[in-house]
Scaffold this motif. Structure first.
Motif, mmCIF file in Angstrom:
data_model
loop_
_atom_site.group_PDB
_atom_site.id
_atom_site.type_symbol
_atom_site.label_atom_id
_atom_site.label_comp_id
_atom_site.label_asym_id
_atom_site.label_seq_id
_atom_site.Cartn_x
_atom_site.Cartn_y
_atom_site.Cartn_z
ATOM 1 N N ASN A 1 39.031 61.091 -0.514
ATOM 2 C CA ASN A 1 40.435 61.195 -0.093
ATOM 3 C C ASN A 1 41.033 62.538 -0.487
ATOM 4 O OD1 ASN A 1 41.720 58.961 1.368
ATOM 5 N ND2 ASN A 1 40.907 57.720 -0.296
ATOM 6 N N LYS A 2 40.751 62.994 -1.710
ATOM 7 C CA LYS A 2 41.265 64.295 -2.167
ATOM 8 C C LYS A 2 40.705 65.422 -1.302
ATOM 9 C CE LYS A 2 42.072 63.067 -6.981
ATOM 10 N NZ LYS A 2 41.623 63.251 -8.369
ATOM 11 N N TYR A 3 39.423 65.318 -0.972
ATOM 12 C CA TYR A 3 38.785 66.312 -0.110
ATOM 13 C C TYR A 3 39.459 66.325 1.263
ATOM 14 C CZ TYR A 3 35.187 68.223 3.008
ATOM 15 O OH TYR A 3 34.515 68.931 3.971
ATOM 16 N N ARG A 4 39.626 65.147 1.868
ATOM 17 C CA ARG A 4 40.276 65.063 3.180
ATOM 18 C C ARG A 4 41.680 65.651 3.129
ATOM 19 N NH1 ARG A 4 41.840 59.625 4.270
ATOM 20 N NH2 ARG A 4 43.572 60.364 3.005
ATOM 21 N N ASP A 5 42.431 65.306 2.077
ATOM 22 C CA ASP A 5 43.793 65.829 1.938
ATOM 23 C C ASP A 5 43.783 67.348 1.815
ATOM 24 O OD1 ASP A 5 44.728 63.224 2.053
ATOM 25 O OD2 ASP A 5 45.150 63.084 -0.108
ATOM 26 N N PHE A 6 42.827 67.899 1.042
ATOM 27 C CA PHE A 6 42.726 69.347 0.884
ATOM 28 C C PHE A 6 42.431 70.017 2.227
ATOM 29 C CE2 PHE A 6 40.237 73.203 0.194
ATOM 30 C CZ PHE A 6 41.129 73.943 -0.571
ATOM 31 N N VAL A 7 41.458 69.479 2.951
ATOM 32 C CA VAL A 7 41.101 70.050 4.253
ATOM 33 C C VAL A 7 42.298 69.974 5.200
ATOM 34 C CG1 VAL A 7 39.604 69.815 6.289
ATOM 35 C CG2 VAL A 7 38.623 69.619 3.992
ATOM 36 N N GLU A 8 43.011 68.854 5.183
ATOM 37 C CA GLU A 8 44.175 68.711 6.054
ATOM 38 C C GLU A 8 45.255 69.737 5.703
ATOM 39 O OE1 GLU A 8 46.840 65.136 7.939
ATOM 40 O OE2 GLU A 8 46.189 64.904 5.856
ATOM 41 N N GLU A 9 45.499 69.955 4.409
ATOM 42 C CA GLU A 9 46.479 70.971 3.994
ATOM 43 C C GLU A 9 46.065 72.359 4.454
ATOM 44 O OE1 GLU A 9 47.005 70.724 -0.247
ATOM 45 O OE2 GLU A 9 47.658 68.627 -0.144
ATOM 46 N N GLU A 10 44.794 72.685 4.293
ATOM 47 C CA GLU A 10 44.301 73.995 4.720
ATOM 48 C C GLU A 10 44.386 74.147 6.237
ATOM 49 O OE1 GLU A 10 43.266 76.610 2.524
ATOM 50 O OE2 GLU A 10 44.369 75.187 1.263
ATOM 51 N N LEU A 11 44.077 73.095 6.968
ATOM 52 C CA LEU A 11 44.166 73.136 8.427
ATOM 53 C C LEU A 11 45.621 73.316 8.868
ATOM 54 C CD1 LEU A 11 42.894 72.904 11.240
ATOM 55 C CD2 LEU A 11 43.073 70.408 11.014
ATOM 56 N N ASN A 12 46.539 72.603 8.228
ATOM 57 C CA ASN A 12 47.957 72.751 8.564
ATOM 58 C C ASN A 12 48.452 74.161 8.268
ATOM 59 O OD1 ASN A 12 48.178 70.143 9.540
ATOM 60 N ND2 ASN A 12 48.861 69.307 7.576
ATOM 61 N N ALA A 13 48.009 74.747 7.155
ATOM 62 C CA ALA A 13 48.387 76.123 6.826
ATOM 63 C C ALA A 13 47.829 77.090 7.871
ATOM 64 C CB ALA A 13 47.893 76.483 5.428
ATOM 65 N N ALA A 14 46.594 76.860 8.303
ATOM 66 C CA ALA A 14 45.989 77.722 9.330
ATOM 67 C C ALA A 14 46.745 77.586 10.651
ATOM 68 C CB ALA A 14 44.514 77.361 9.515
ATOM 69 N N LYS A 15 47.162 76.367 10.990
ATOM 70 C CA LYS A 15 47.898 76.150 12.240
ATOM 71 C C LYS A 15 49.294 76.767 12.183
ATOM 72 C CE LYS A 15 45.491 72.232 14.152
ATOM 73 N NZ LYS A 15 45.603 70.919 14.776
ATOM 74 N N ALA A 16 49.852 76.882 10.982
ATOM 75 C CA ALA A 16 51.152 77.548 10.843
ATOM 76 C C ALA A 16 51.008 79.040 11.161
ATOM 77 C CB ALA A 16 51.703 77.351 9.430
ATOM 78 N N ARG A 17 49.857 79.626 10.829
ATOM 79 C CA ARG A 17 49.593 81.037 11.132
ATOM 80 C C ARG A 17 49.132 81.218 12.569
ATOM 81 N NH1 ARG A 17 46.729 80.348 6.292
ATOM 82 N NH2 ARG A 17 44.801 80.311 7.480
ATOM 83 N N THR A 18 48.247 80.297 12.997
ATOM 84 C CA THR A 18 47.628 80.358 14.320
ATOM 85 C C THR A 18 47.660 78.958 14.909
ATOM 86 O OG1 THR A 18 46.104 82.065 13.511
ATOM 87 C CG2 THR A 18 45.524 80.992 15.578
ATOM 88 N N PRO A 19 48.574 78.673 15.836
ATOM 89 C CA PRO A 19 48.732 77.311 16.344
ATOM 90 C C PRO A 19 47.465 76.668 16.910
ATOM 91 C CG PRO A 19 50.588 78.649 16.999
ATOM 92 C CD PRO A 19 49.589 79.578 16.364
ATOM 93 N N ASP A 20 46.549 77.480 17.425
ATOM 94 C CA ASP A 20 45.335 76.883 17.986
ATOM 95 C C ASP A 20 44.154 76.903 17.011
ATOM 96 O OD1 ASP A 20 44.906 79.601 18.082
ATOM 97 O OD2 ASP A 20 44.040 79.607 20.097
#
Length: 166
Positions: free
Chosen positions: A76-95
């Motif tokens: 769960n912690k791993y999934r949450d970390f990946v999701e946070e990193e993905l959301n941060a990447a999408k904030a920089r690059t929507p796609d």
């Protein structure tokens, strides 16, 4: 799904040995293929993480099945970390995209070598490789980690024609 095949020689997981002593990769081929209960547990934990990430992308929950609370919490912690990193990447690059269990080729750097990244986040100029570690007994650090460096190198080499990574 989890890869069932691994490079026979020059595996990224044993890079800490063969990058220092190349002949050790040849010697390893003569040894019997063995596993430990810790390695088996790690395989189960990785499969759980993969299923959780796929569920995250699909918007579905993953039911708690064949694992204990410690493994469930780690995944769960791993999934949450990946999701946070993905959301941060999408904030920089929507796609920006998340690639799960992305297999890459390393044969330009080590003969017949390849690997599989647990999670890769790609956006216009950013490549982020995330590797899940689970187990007991041997501490694994990300800083200077030769396996993770090869994952980054292989993934970069594999995707650099599609993205302008800086």
């Amino acid at each position: 799904t989890m890869p069932e095949r691994h490079a026979k020689r020059y595996r990224p997981s044993s890079a800490s040995r063969w990058t220092v002593c190349t002949a050790s990769a040849l010697l390893e081929e003569t040894l019997p293929d063995t596993t430990t209960p810790y390695a088996a547990e790690g395989t189960v934990a990785h499969a759980l993480c993969e299923q959780m990430l796929r569920g995250m992308l699909e918007g579905t929950d993953f039911p708690k099945d064949d694992c204990d609370n410690e493994m469930w919490e780690s995944a769960n912690k791993y999934r949450d970390f990946v999701e946070e990193e993905l959301n941060a990447a999408k904030a920089r690059t929507p796609d920006a995209k998340l690639l799960i269990e992305h297999e890459f080729n390393l044969s330009d750097f080590a003969p017949e070598s390849f690997g599989t990244s647990d999670a890769v986040i790609v956006g216009d100029d950013v490549l982020e490789v995330i590797d899940f570690k689970y187990g007991k007994g041997v501490r694994v650090d990300a800083e200077g980690n030769s396996q993770l460096r090869l994952y980054a190198l292989g993934t970069y080499s594999d995707l650099s024609e599609l993205y302008d990574f800086t």
